[in-house]
Design a protein around this motif. Structure first.
Motif, PDB file in Angstrom:
ATOM      1  N   LYS A 186       0.842  -1.185   0.000  1.00  0.00           N
ATOM      2  CA  LYS A 186       0.000   0.000   0.000  1.00  0.00           C
ATOM      3  C   LYS A 186       0.877   1.234   0.000  1.00  0.00           C
ATOM      4  O   LYS A 186       1.821   1.343   0.780  1.00  0.00           O
ATOM      5  N   SER A 187       0.548   2.207  -0.889  1.00  0.00           N
ATOM      6  CA  SER A 187       1.383   3.409  -0.990  1.00  0.00           C
ATOM      7  C   SER A 187       0.589   4.686  -0.757  1.00  0.00           C
ATOM      8  O   SER A 187       1.041   5.770  -1.073  1.00  0.00           O
ATOM      9  N   GLY A 188      -0.586   4.573  -0.186  1.00  0.00           N
ATOM     10  CA  GLY A 188      -1.412   5.743   0.102  1.00  0.00           C
ATOM     11  C   GLY A 188      -2.861   5.331   0.198  1.00  0.00           C
ATOM     12  O   GLY A 188      -3.211   4.160  -0.026  1.00  0.00           O
ATOM     13  N   TYR A 189      -3.748   6.270   0.526  1.00  0.00           N
ATOM     14  CA  TYR A 189      -5.155   5.930   0.704  1.00  0.00           C
ATOM     15  C   TYR A 189      -5.776   5.431  -0.598  1.00  0.00           C
ATOM     16  O   TYR A 189      -6.587   4.516  -0.597  1.00  0.00           O
ATOM     17  N   TYR A 190      -5.405   6.027  -1.727  1.00  0.00           N
ATOM     18  CA  TYR A 190      -5.986   5.657  -3.009  1.00  0.00           C
ATOM     19  C   TYR A 190      -5.099   4.747  -3.851  1.00  0.00           C
ATOM     20  O   TYR A 190      -5.568   4.134  -4.806  1.00  0.00           O
ATOM     21  N   PHE A 191      -3.815   4.638  -3.530  1.00  0.00           N
ATOM     22  CA  PHE A 191      -2.888   3.965  -4.432  1.00  0.00           C
ATOM     23  C   PHE A 191      -2.172   2.797  -3.753  1.00  0.00           C
ATOM     24  O   PHE A 191      -2.010   2.758  -2.528  1.00  0.00           O
ATOM     25  N   SER A 192      -1.734   1.860  -4.601  1.00  0.00           N
ATOM     26  CA  SER A 192      -1.033   0.686  -4.100  1.00  0.00           C
ATOM     27  C   SER A 192      -0.204   0.108  -5.236  1.00  0.00           C
ATOM     28  O   SER A 192      -0.302   0.519  -6.384  1.00  0.00           O
ATOM     29  N   SER A 193       0.631  -0.858  -4.901  1.00  0.00           N
ATOM     30  CA  SER A 193       1.403  -1.565  -5.930  1.00  0.00           C
ATOM     31  C   SER A 193       1.219  -3.058  -5.738  1.00  0.00           C
ATOM     32  O   SER A 193       1.007  -3.543  -4.628  1.00  0.00           O
ATOM     33  N   CYS A 194       1.311  -3.791  -6.848  1.00  0.00           N
ATOM     34  CA  CYS A 194       1.032  -5.221  -6.857  1.00  0.00           C
ATOM     35  C   CYS A 194       2.130  -5.908  -7.667  1.00  0.00           C
ATOM     36  O   CYS A 194       2.368  -5.547  -8.821  1.00  0.00           O
TER      37      CYS A 194
END
Length: 437
Positions: free
Chosen positions: A414-422
């Protein structure tokens, strides 16, 4: 690309794989996790669920349970408004005041004791007369948000949440929310179209456009399910929209707020809290995960029946955000491509996050596979990590299944409330039987 009806040549059992994902993530996040997918053919769908719906009774969650979907509601509200654009009822760039002021005036007249503003200009000043339907749909209106959540810092604050929890028996109508002190400010926060700021108030106003077009005199007289064409009405007969009652009126799935908002130190069960549905057409959808996957496909899929191809292109246009960065919000649609891992280079994903008190969810459409996904959870966390985590594993599992590869191993960040990486990898020493194109 894959034909949606194509059978993998040598693959794993998809049902078991999804059940394993649901079980693992349910245990990791201590909540119920529901997953569903829908391909083009109506019979090409499936799902999995794990966890309990009520910690007190220990009742296990079931795929037939309805979940609370929060802002996922915005996708249907947006599609409903855009279907009227398709029908030439009004245009995307028409100004909103003539479309909203008539019903606002009627609702204000019905409650004279509350001193509601009768027009948008009374609430937001003269500049609101320049706000268009497109501005509402794209979060570029400059109209203040009634939602006071600020998901930043160690101790995030949310004054409206505190009010909702203090008065669980109280509901908040669209007019109540539009007339809150921090919403009815007499001005916009920026010139319409000049910036983007997420505001659920926009989608209350879009609901009023729908209600005015339906020629009703009060928001409660507008039936949101009426937007389904006759050929879809039976499919979505079990879908519900709350205009007042709390979640316990619609579902056995309790919702648990585990956030740190307002220095909260214990888990808060919101099952009997009316304010969970504050926002009306911004946040009041209650439905099974299967129905929502189907609904998501009907909005975004290649043979969808809710909006035309031209309107769908408008929905998927993402104007640059602040400082010229890549756009995040189209028309009632989020660009969620960062959540897929993009192993093939074409793993585009769009849809919407859904968060409300005690519940969080996500819906996505993936043109690479022509599939819609819906994921719901019975928990609210500070950064809504659990929904994107499940999406990361689920989408990449579907990719490998369609390619005849073993199930992937995924790492989610998770990189923020709206963003993430997979980041997903296929076990080594295997060969795909289906070529990515």
């Amino acid at each position: 690309a894959f034909s949606p009806g194509e059978k993998p040549l040598d693959s794993f059992d998809l049902k078991s794989a999804l059940e394993s994902i649901a079980k693992a993530k349910s245990q990791q996040y201590n909540c119920s996790v529901a997953i569903s997918y829908q391909f083009k053919q109506k019979d090409l769908n499936g799902g999995a669920i794990a966890g309990v719906s009520d910690f007190e009774s220990g009742r296990k969650a079931q795929l037939t349970d309805r979940f609370v979907w929060g802002s996922v509601t915005k996708t249907l509200t947006g599609a409903s408004v855009l279907s009227l654009v398709d029908k030439k009822a009004f245009a995307l760039d028409d100004k909103i005041s003539p479309l909203i002021n008539p019903i606002m005036s009627k609702m204000a007249a019905n409650s004279p004791q509350k001193s509601y503003g009768k027009t948008l200009e009374e609430l937001f000043g003269k500049e609101v007369s320049e706000v268009s339907v497109r501005n509402l749909l794209s979060m570029r209106s400059g109209i203040p948000d009634f939602d006071t959540a600020t998901p930043r810092g160690q101790y995030p604050t949310d004054s409206f949440r505190a009010t909702v929890y203090k008065h669980p028996e109280e509901s908040f109508s669209p007019m109540d929310l539009l007339n809150l002190d921090w919403v009815r400010t007499g001005s916009l926060i920026f010139t319409p179209g000049s910036d983007m700021s997420y505001s659920s108030t926009n989608f209350i106003l879009l609901g009023l456009i729908l209600a005015q077009h339906a020629n009703v005199t009060d928001f409660k007289d507008f039936h949101q399910g009426s937007v389904f064409p006759p050929e879809l009405a039976a499919e979505f007969a079990d879908v519900r929209f709350s205009d007042d009652p709390p979640p316990d009126n619609y579902t056995s799935v309790h919702g648990y707020d585990t956030t740190n908002y307002n220095n909260q130190t214990s888990v808060h069960d919101v099952w009997k809290t009316k304010g969970v549905f504050s926002g009306w057409t911004a946040s009041n959808l209650v439905a099974t995960v299967g129905d929502v996957a189907n609904l998501t496909y009907e909005i975004y899929g290649t043979n969808n029946q809710l909006v035309s191809a031209d309107i769908r292109k408008e929905m998927l246009t993402f104007p640059p955000g602040r400082h010229g960065r890549g756009g995040f919000y189209g028309l009632a649609t989020m660009n969620l491509s960062r959540s897929t891992g993009n192993r093939t280079g074409v793993d585009i994903a769009y849809g919407h996050l859904g968060a409300t008190y005690g519940y969080q969810s996500i819906v996505t459409y993936h043109p690479y596979l022509d599939v819609a996904l819906a994921i719901a959870t019975s928990i609210e966390t500070d950064y809504q990590a659990q929904t994107s985590d499940v999406l990361c594993a689920t989408f990449n599992t579907l990719v490998n299944y369609r390619a005849g590869l073993p199930a992937p191993v995924c790492k989610y960040t998770k990189s923020g409330y709206y963003f993430s990486s997979c980041d997903c990898k296929t076990p080594s020493n295997v060969t795909s039987h289906v070529r990515y194109t």
